[in-house]
Design an enzyme around this catalytic site. Sequence first.
Site, PDB file in Angstrom:
ATOM      1  N   GLU A 230       7.420   2.066  -6.518  1.00 46.26           N
ATOM      2  CA  GLU A 230       7.634   1.493  -5.183  1.00 46.26           C
ATOM      3  C   GLU A 230       7.872   2.625  -4.179  1.00 46.26           C
ATOM      4  O   GLU A 230       8.421   3.673  -4.547  1.00 46.26           O
ATOM      5  CB  GLU A 230       8.844   0.536  -5.296  1.00 46.26           C
ATOM      6  CG  GLU A 230       9.452   0.027  -4.017  1.00 46.26           C
ATOM      7  CD  GLU A 230       8.597  -0.936  -3.237  1.00 46.26           C
ATOM      8  OE1 GLU A 230       7.432  -0.620  -3.007  1.00 46.26           O
ATOM      9  OE2 GLU A 230       9.123  -1.988  -2.806  1.00 46.26           O
TER      10      GLU A 230
ATOM     11  N   ASP B 131      14.545  -1.300   0.261  1.00 46.32           N
ATOM     12  CA  ASP B 131      15.263  -1.498   1.513  1.00 46.32           C
ATOM     13  C   ASP B 131      16.255  -2.666   1.323  1.00 46.32           C
ATOM     14  O   ASP B 131      17.312  -2.477   0.740  1.00 46.32           O
ATOM     15  CB  ASP B 131      14.196  -1.771   2.588  1.00 46.32           C
ATOM     16  CG  ASP B 131      14.749  -1.848   3.991  1.00 46.32           C
ATOM     17  OD1 ASP B 131      15.463  -0.945   4.404  1.00 46.32           O
ATOM     18  OD2 ASP B 131      14.446  -2.836   4.683  1.00 46.32           O
TER      19      ASP B 131
ATOM     20  N   ARG C 222       0.796  -1.192   0.000  1.00 45.20           N
ATOM     21  CA  ARG C 222       0.000   0.000   0.000  1.00 45.20           C
ATOM     22  C   ARG C 222       0.842   1.261   0.000  1.00 45.20           C
ATOM     23  O   ARG C 222       0.369   2.347  -0.257  1.00 45.20           O
ATOM     24  CB  ARG C 222      -0.884  -0.020   1.256  1.00 45.20           C
ATOM     25  CG  ARG C 222      -1.970  -1.071   1.190  1.00 45.20           C
ATOM     26  CD  ARG C 222      -2.724  -1.146   2.498  1.00 45.20           C
ATOM     27  NE  ARG C 222      -2.416  -2.399   3.150  1.00 45.20           N
ATOM     28  CZ  ARG C 222      -2.914  -2.713   4.353  1.00 45.20           C
ATOM     29  NH1 ARG C 222      -3.670  -1.851   5.011  1.00 45.20           N
ATOM     30  NH2 ARG C 222      -2.644  -3.877   4.895  1.00 45.20           N
TER      31      ARG C 222
ATOM     32  N   LYS D 135      17.279   2.991   0.437  1.00 38.97           N
ATOM     33  CA  LYS D 135      18.223   2.892   1.566  1.00 38.97           C
ATOM     34  C   LYS D 135      19.352   1.972   1.106  1.00 38.97           C
ATOM     35  O   LYS D 135      19.334   0.775   1.399  1.00 38.97           O
ATOM     36  CB  LYS D 135      17.538   2.247   2.775  1.00 38.97           C
ATOM     37  CG  LYS D 135      16.368   3.000   3.365  1.00 38.97           C
ATOM     38  CD  LYS D 135      15.930   2.292   4.646  1.00 38.97           C
ATOM     39  CE  LYS D 135      14.517   2.564   5.012  1.00 38.97           C
ATOM     40  NZ  LYS D 135      14.029   1.696   6.102  1.00 38.97           N
TER      41      LYS D 135
HETATM   42  P1  IMP Z   1      12.508  -4.696   0.941  1.00 37.76           P
HETATM   43  O1  IMP Z   1      11.899  -5.920   0.369  1.00 37.76           O
HETATM   44  O2  IMP Z   1      13.320  -4.982   2.175  1.00 37.76           O
HETATM   45  O3  IMP Z   1      13.265  -3.850  -0.048  1.00 37.76           O
HETATM   46  O4  IMP Z   1      11.341  -3.841   1.526  1.00 37.76           O
HETATM   47  C1  IMP Z   1      10.557  -3.048   0.779  1.00 37.76           C
HETATM   48  C2  IMP Z   1       9.280  -2.726   1.515  1.00 37.76           C
HETATM   49  O5  IMP Z   1       9.473  -2.665   2.927  1.00 37.76           O
HETATM   50  C3  IMP Z   1       8.833  -1.360   1.091  1.00 37.76           C
HETATM   51  O6  IMP Z   1       7.948  -1.460   0.021  1.00 37.76           O
HETATM   52  C4  IMP Z   1       8.163  -0.850   2.322  1.00 37.76           C
HETATM   53  O7  IMP Z   1       6.788  -1.159   2.268  1.00 37.76           O
HETATM   54  C5  IMP Z   1       8.780  -1.577   3.493  1.00 37.76           C
HETATM   55  N1  IMP Z   1       9.733  -0.703   4.182  1.00 37.76           N
HETATM   56  C6  IMP Z   1      11.072  -0.652   4.043  1.00 37.76           C
HETATM   57  N2  IMP Z   1      11.619   0.290   4.811  1.00 37.76           N
HETATM   58  C7  IMP Z   1      10.586   0.876   5.452  1.00 37.76           C
HETATM   59  C8  IMP Z   1      10.498   1.997   6.360  1.00 37.76           C
HETATM   60  O8  IMP Z   1      11.491   2.642   6.744  1.00 37.76           O
HETATM   61  N3  IMP Z   1       9.245   2.321   6.773  1.00 37.76           N
HETATM   62  C9  IMP Z   1       8.126   1.644   6.372  1.00 37.76           C
HETATM   63  N4  IMP Z   1       8.159   0.633   5.510  1.00 37.76           N
HETATM   64  C10 IMP Z   1       9.382   0.247   5.049  1.00 37.76           C
HETATM   65 MG    MG Z   2       4.993  -1.483   2.689  1.00 42.24          MG
END
Ligand code: IMP
Ligand code: MG
Length: 220
Positions: free
Chosen positions: A143, A147, A87, A175
């Site tokens: 997106e 992260d 979302r 990040k």
């Molecule tokens: P990844 O798979 O670790 O890259 O995570 C991506 C998803 O994690 C993003 O689409 C966000 O929904 C969530 N996410 C990553 N960092 C944060 C944050 O600092 N605050 C809130 N949601 C986060």
């Molecule tokens: Mg999310």
Amino acid sequence: MKNVVWRLKTIFLCKNVLEKEGALFLNFSCSSRARGGPRWAHIGLKNYEIDELISAKSIAARVESLAKEITSFFSDTEKLIVVGLLRGSFVFIADLARELDLPLEIDFLEASSYGNNMKSSREVRILKDLRGEISGRDVLVVEDIVDTGYTLHHVLGLLKSKKPKRIEACALLDKPSRREINIKSRWVGFEIPDEFVVGYGIDYAQRNRNLSHIGKVRFK
Ligand code: IMP
Ligand code: MG
């Protein structure tokens, strides 16, 4: 009198148990409380404040310049399918789409890796699939944050298997220091340090999505 003492004892006992379990309602004194969430934090949530990291004005300026770059990249497209990852991207996609000077269609996909946690589970599940076809189409995946990179990696892999003509990603935040898998979004709004952020569509346990700026969560 005996009755009153007994009642007081019961109240104190309950309070102690609730505190131990971390289940007592905590006063939610977030500085952006008025728009970011209700007055009371949820059961089990720690008390936190939100410090502004990126202002609404900076976001608007960056969205405008990203849209210009994306418009020129896809200038020859018949139609661009803009896929928002639910979302967290819903505010970003709404602003970005209105700045794109291209024929476009909007679709959504929901992938989950965080649940209500602050850490990625690294297991990406598709909770809601696309409604439309993307085979032979130009696709832009929108997106909120990259992260660890698992979500975008998984989603791009899945969408590429449907044989789009071109597929690129645009992330509002990145990040880089958190990356665990080699993936890059062609367009990034802002690179940020390793902070947990909220606002502009992004949540902490479903809260604070309605902030117009991006703030970092600081526990008290
Ligand atoms: P990844 O798979 O670790 O890259 O995570 C991506 C998803 O994690 C993003 O689409 C966000 O929904 C969530 N996410 C990553 N960092 C944060 C944050 O600092 N605050 C809130 N949601 C986060
Ligand atoms: Mg999310």
